[in-house]
Design an enzyme around this catalytic site. Structure first.
Site, PDB file in Angstrom:
ATOM      1  N   GLY A  18       0.389  -1.341  -0.345  1.00 14.29           N
ATOM      2  CA  GLY A  18       0.612   0.005  -0.112  1.00 14.29           C
ATOM      3  C   GLY A  18       0.939   1.329  -0.306  1.00 14.29           C
ATOM      4  N   GLY A  19       2.497   1.293  -0.527  1.00 15.78           N
ATOM      5  CA  GLY A  19       3.182   2.051   0.279  1.00 15.78           C
ATOM      6  C   GLY A  19       3.239   2.723   1.473  1.00 15.78           C
ATOM      7  N   LYS A  49      -2.024   3.681  -5.916  1.00 15.80           N
ATOM      8  CA  LYS A  49      -2.440   4.378  -7.489  1.00 15.80           C
ATOM      9  C   LYS A  49      -3.838   4.768  -7.485  1.00 15.80           C
ATOM     10  CE  LYS A  49       0.112  -0.439  -7.520  1.00 15.80           C
ATOM     11  NZ  LYS A  49      -0.501  -1.768  -8.208  1.00 15.80           N
ATOM     12  N   ARG A 108      -2.626 -12.518  -5.276  1.00 19.10           N
ATOM     13  CA  ARG A 108      -4.225 -11.545  -4.929  1.00 19.10           C
ATOM     14  C   ARG A 108      -4.851 -10.910  -6.030  1.00 19.10           C
ATOM     15  NH1 ARG A 108      -1.331  -8.444  -2.558  1.00 19.10           N
ATOM     16  NH2 ARG A 108      -1.698  -6.089  -2.817  1.00 19.10           N
TER      17      ARG A 108
END
Length: 453
Positions: A164-165, A237, A293
């Protein structure tokens, strides 16, 4: 094929999975927290079970409560969606130990790709290009400085676990590296339970491009094309497209082949994504990470291939062949062009999450438009979860056509109540570098950089 599936997630992805499950004749079972009772995915499922309070730790991250719900509803399979427990090898093992079908990759594949350092080493052995960097965790800031001098500045500082950064930062000198290292380590220990840190060469002006793969039931790995995810805020993103305007036919063939090797290296099954950093000037790429996933951006691949990825996940989990001619399919030949916009409940300038009741929700309609929504008019956005409200996806005959449809669709989408990033998304479309396809991962930073007086 199993007859029922429990969806261990919430919001738009839960609704997305429920939709395909029901289309395939499967009983779709939802689980929900106390905060989500009124959301569309709960009503859309054939059965829904309250599993806990609003806090994720008591509900969507509560493996025992989810497994108990599966037992109570006689579910035969569990689909984790993305986020929450989707990348937990321990949860995947517990699902299998209960005699349920896990709709995802094997626990060992999840574990081998979940650690970025281990994944990087595996990819190098498999012949997948990797950037100059370290091969084991960096134990302290002093060692980080030594390694950065060997690698060459700038370097990217990354937690080896998580995603998730979170914790990512670019360092251009010793001072910024020491600061980034300590902040990343603290964040990783707090959020992921592990402070291991990875260093890699940072490529300025790069593109973030990922390849969708499927590991089929017979062991074959196929690549279904790429998605450009370079429009990011805080390394997360927000606008994606497929195919990437920065990737030509020759580079695409090399990237897809590398992604297949990556999947084969970990004996992958199910839907997954291999992420690369691309240097457009050099037409070169290197491995970033592998996501075991379904990804948020999967509708893009579905729109340019005509393949329902959730359907393929169900088929693979049941040991059945793909519903398309996998051996003859070429992900290097996309059909048209698709763009996806992540619509978030957040301030469009500072990207701070917002909350509140949605008083207006009007969706665009027309050819080439798809909305994957987690909310509706009258529902309430709370502080407990990611602020993603919906994904607006458009498809056109080519990029120019898709951009025109995107502009019209964004103008027609109305959401009132909490703040949204719709003005920001329209601003992205107006940027010349996005319009001509020459943008890179620094686009949003440049958009929000204070202007000189």
């Amino acid at each position: 094929m199993f007859e029922s599936v429990l969806v261990a997630n919430r919001g738009e992805i839960a609704g997305r999975i429920v939709h395909t499950a029901r289309a395939m004749g499967l009983k779709a079972i939802a689980v929900y927290s106390a905060a989500d009772e009124g959301l569309p995915f709960v009503a859309e499922a054939d059965e829904a079970v309250l599993i806990g309070p609003a806090e994720p730790s008591g509900s969507y991250l509560n493996a025992a409560a989810i497994l108990e719900a599966a037992h109570r509803t006689n579910a035969q399979a569990v689909h984790p969606g993305y986020g929450f427990l989707s990348a937990s090898p321990a949860f995947a093992r517990r699902v299998a130990e209960r005699g349920l079908v896990w709709v995802g990759p094997p626990p060992l594949a999840i574990a081998r790709t979940g650690d970025k350092i281990n994944a990087r080493n595996l990819m190098k052995e498999a012949g997948v290009p990797v950037a100059p960097g370290v091969w084991e965790p960096v134990p302290d800031a002093a060692t980080a400085v030594e390694e950065a001098e060997r690698i060459g500045y700038p370097v990217m500082v990354k937690p080896a676990a998580g995603g998730g950064g979170i914790g990512l930062a670019a360092a251009y000198d010793e001072a910024s590296l020491r600061k980034a290292y300590e902040e990343a380590r603290a964040a990783a220990e707090r959020l992921f339970g592990r402070g291991d840190i990875l260093l890699e060469r940072y490529v300025e002006g790069a593109r973030h491009v990922e390849v969708q793969i499927l590991g089929l039931a017979d062991g074959t790995v196929v690549a279904l094309g790429e998605r450009d995810c370079s429009v990011q805020r805080r390394y997360q993103k927000v606008v994606e497209e497929s195919p990437s305007p920065a990737v030509g036919p020759a580079l695409r063939e090399r990237m897809l082949a590398a992604a297949v090797r990556a999947g084969e290296a970990v004996d992958y099954r199910g839907a997954g994504t291999v992420e690369f950093l691309v240097d457009p000037a050099a037409q070169a790429f290197h491995f970033l990470e592998m996501d075991p996933r379904l990804q948020v951006e999967h509708p893009l691949t579905e729109m340019v291939t005509g393949i329902d990825l959730v359907e393929q996940q169900f088929l693979i989990a049941a040991g059945e062949p793909a519903s398309f001619g996998a051996t003859s399919f070429s992900g290097a030949s996309p059909r048209g062009h698709a763009i996806e916009f992540g619509v978030h409940a957040e301030d469009p300038h500072r990207f701070l999450s917002g909350t509140g009741k949605i008083t207006v929700w009007e969706e665009p309609v027309g050819d080439g438009i798809r909305i994957d929504a987690g909310y509706a008019e009258g529902t309430t956005v709370t502080r407990h979860y990611d602020p993603l409200l919906a994904k607006l996806c458009v498809h056109g005959d080519d990029r120019r056509h898709a951009l025109a449809r995107a502009r019209a669709a964004l103008d027609a989408l109305r959401i009132e109540g909490p703040p949204t990033n719709l003005p920001f998304l329209r601003e992205v479309l107006d940027r010349p570098e996005f319009a001509d396809g020459t943008y890179d991962t620094g686009l949003v930073v440049r958009m929000r950089r204070p202007q000189a007086p």
